[in-house]
Design an enzyme around this catalytic site. Structure first.
Site, PDB file in Angstrom:
ATOM      1  CD  GLU A   1      -3.863  -4.972   2.671  1.00  0.00           C
ATOM      2  OE1 GLU A   1      -5.014  -5.327   2.967  1.00  0.00           O
ATOM      3  OE2 GLU A   1      -2.859  -5.664   2.898  1.00  0.00           O
TER       4      GLU A   1
ATOM      5  CB  CYS B   1       6.208 -12.029   2.000  1.00  0.00           C
ATOM      6  SG  CYS B   1       7.192 -11.328   3.322  1.00  0.00           S
TER       7      CYS B   1
END
Ligand SMILES: Cc1cc2nc3c(=O)[nH]c(=O)nc-3n(C[C@H](O)[C@H](O)[C@H](O)COP(=O)(O)OP(=O)(O)OC[C@H]3O[C@@H](n4cnc5c(N)ncnc54)[C@H](O)[C@@H]3O)c2cc1C
Length: 427
Positions: free
Chosen positions: A407, A151
């Protein structure tokens, strides 16, 4: 006489040169026996277990626990598996496994591979003891598999990870870290056995004042927020995570307190020593994510190729029209180009080469964009059928889109590449 001696010498030299060419060269794109075995084994699982279940779990929008269990049982999911894939000195096994698994289905693939993100976080920041303690707990056991979550993102800190608001405060009296804040978009957030949380220890230092923490199973103060309903990757669980006075033993700081103090001191002095190390870590994981997008693109291309050979219009298979055949030729070419970028970056990462031109980002950027483009072309080739949920390419298209977003978005990858090649702080 002179001439014939010289001719003989030339022939001898040519023979010697051709002998030399027959010697094995250090460069080869041929996979080893081990790599082929792992590839075919993963492909078999993707074909027989993952692909047939893909539509169902996409509709259910739930974590496919029975399939994670199957993967754990055969040894595809677990810390031994990831250690074995990572052990390949060429770096290719991990991307190969990801390509095959995500060829089966990206939503289910992410449910199986999402844990790897947290493991990579522990690997990047943790001590060897912390790796041994936490990585097995990320996966659980083959009988009772678990998942893990990494996270970082927050509602106001997505691309700009330097502006995290989640705070970690050290409570000297109890030797505990106290975490407060909200994490957004966490894959496996709230259902994970182990959460790795990136939080700010010293907000004034931006990204350099942050650290990663392991939140052990069952820790009070960590709650799952809203589960996100998504465009694609719907079998993979995504949710907000709330941290409300979440107390962790001091040992849950990845890397330990001494290393953190040293790092903060360097940052306060303005030393830039660790910048390259952080960049190397991101570049390392990007080819694996890129390989997931490659798997989706290849699946859509193969489906469209078969369809185009069978679908007859105007009295001939539609592939006999150049418009369709050339599209398929371009799709195949782009897919193969992506794979080469991925293998290069994976090899560079595993063999410790410097990513001077952000080659890891290149592979992720190209793979994401090709996956979106190829899956869209596949829908076009299937016509009306491509647009329906009776055929898998619309799901593949929905799944592919995430690879230009998470990402690091495509724009952020371009920024990283532009900065790497120019040496300038492009904005
Ligand atoms: C399905 C899913 C799973 C996820 N899983 C995780 C997870 O497990 N853990 C986790 O931490 N996060 C996760 N994320 C979050 C993901 O990493 C972020 O969504 C991503 O980093 C983008 O951040 P953002 O959504 O806030 O977009 P923003 O940062 O708000 O960006 C919005 C747009 O602005 C562009 N932009 C921003 N800054 C610039 C700039 N400087 N130059 C040019 N363009 C710019 C972006 O490229 C994008 O197009 C997940 C997200 C999704 C959707």
């Amino acid at each position: 006489m002179e001439a014939s001696t010289s001719a003989r010498a030339k022939v001898a030299a040519a023979v010697a040169a051709s002998d030399a060419r027959a010697e094995p060269t250090p460069f080869s794109l041929e996979l080893s026996d081990d790599q082929r075995v792992v590839r075919d084994w993963t492909h078999g699982f993707a074909e027989q277990v993952v692909r047939p279940a893909a539509a169902e779990w996409d509709e259910r929008e739930e974590t496919p626990w029975p399939i994670i269990q199957e993967a754990a049982k055969i040894g595809l999911y677990g810390f031994e598996a990831i250690a074995q894939f990572w052990a390949d000195p060429s770096g290719l096994t991990l991307p190969i496994v990801n390509e095959e698994l995500f060829w089966g289905d990206a939503g289910i693939g992410m449910s199986i591979m999402g844990t790897t993100l947290a493991v990579a976080g522990i690997y990047a920041a943790g001590t060897p003891d912390q790796l041994v303690e936490w990585v097995p707990q990320c996966y659980g056991t083959p009988e009772d598999p678990e998942v893990a979550a990494f996270c970082v993102s927050e509602p106001d800190a997505g691309s700009d990870v330097s502006s995290l608001r989640t705070r970690a405060r050290y409570d000297e009296a109890s030797d505990e870290w106290v975490l407060n804040g909200q994490k957004a978009w966490a894959t496996n957030g709230g259902i994970a056995n182990v959460h790795v949380i990136v939080a700010s220890v010293d907000p004034e230092l931006g990204a350099r004042g942050q650290s990663a923490f392991v939140v052990p199973p069952g820790t009070k103060g960590l709650e799952m927020g809203t589960k996100v309903k998504k465009h694609g990757l719907r079998a993979s669980h995504t949710a907000d995570v709330f941290l409300d006075d979440c107390r962790l033993p001091g040992s849950c700081l990845l890397g330990g307190k001494d290393r953190l103090e040293e790092r903060l001191a360097r940052a306060r002095e303005g030393t830039r020593a660790k910048k390259q190390a952080a960049m190397q870590t991101f570049e390392l994981s990007r080819p694996t994510v890129a390989a997931q997008a490659l798997g989706v693109a290849r699946a859509a291309y193969e489906y469209a190729l078969d369809y185009a050979k069978q679908r007859v219009q105007f009295g001939r298979p539609i592939i006999e029209n150049q418009a369709i055949a050339f599209a398929l030729a371009d799709m195949k070419m782009e897919i193969d180009a992506v794979r080469l970028l991925i293998w290069r970056a994976a090899w560079m990462g595993r063999t410790g080469q410097a990513f001077d031109a952000a080659e890891g980002s290149m592979s992720k950027l190209k793979a994401g964009e090709v996956a979106v483009w190829v899956t869209e072309r596949a829908i076009q080739i299937l016509g009306g059928n491509g647009y329906t949920r009776e055929y898998p390419v619309e799901r593949m298209h929905r799944d592919a889109k995430i690879y230009t977003i998470f990402e690091g978005t495509s724009e952020i990858q371009r920024l990283v590449i532009a900065r790497a090649i120019s040496g300038l702080q492009i904005q």
